[in-house]
Design a protein around this motif. Structure first.
Motif: not given
Length: 72
Positions: A11-17, A19-26, A42-44
């Motif tokens: 249930g955790v969602l990514q809110t920030a990355d 490089d702004a791609l929200k793909d869990h990597q940079t 960021g995750y919530v």
């Protein structure tokens, strides 16, 4: 840098990355002897509060007889 999303609670969602791609990597470059910082992901998650609080005198997580309920 990559966050292993399979290790996150359900249930955790990514809110920030970074490089702004929200793909869990940079992508980042770190030279020998250097440190890197400021790569904030960021995750919530979902949360809920119940509608009852009591003094859990024996700390068993259950409201037993004689454990008073707190009224709002």
């Amino acid at each position: 840098m990559k966050v292993d999303a399979t290790t996150l609670p359900a249930g955790v969602l990514q809110t920030a990355d970074p490089d702004a791609l929200k793909d869990h990597q940079t992508a980042t470059t770190v030279t020998a002897g250097a440190e890197t910082g400021g790569l904030d992901f960021g995750y919530v998650g979902a949360a809920a509060l119940g509608d009852k609080a009591w003094d859990d005198l024996n700390a068993n997580g259950l409201q037993d007889a004689g454990e008073p309920v707190w009224q709002a």
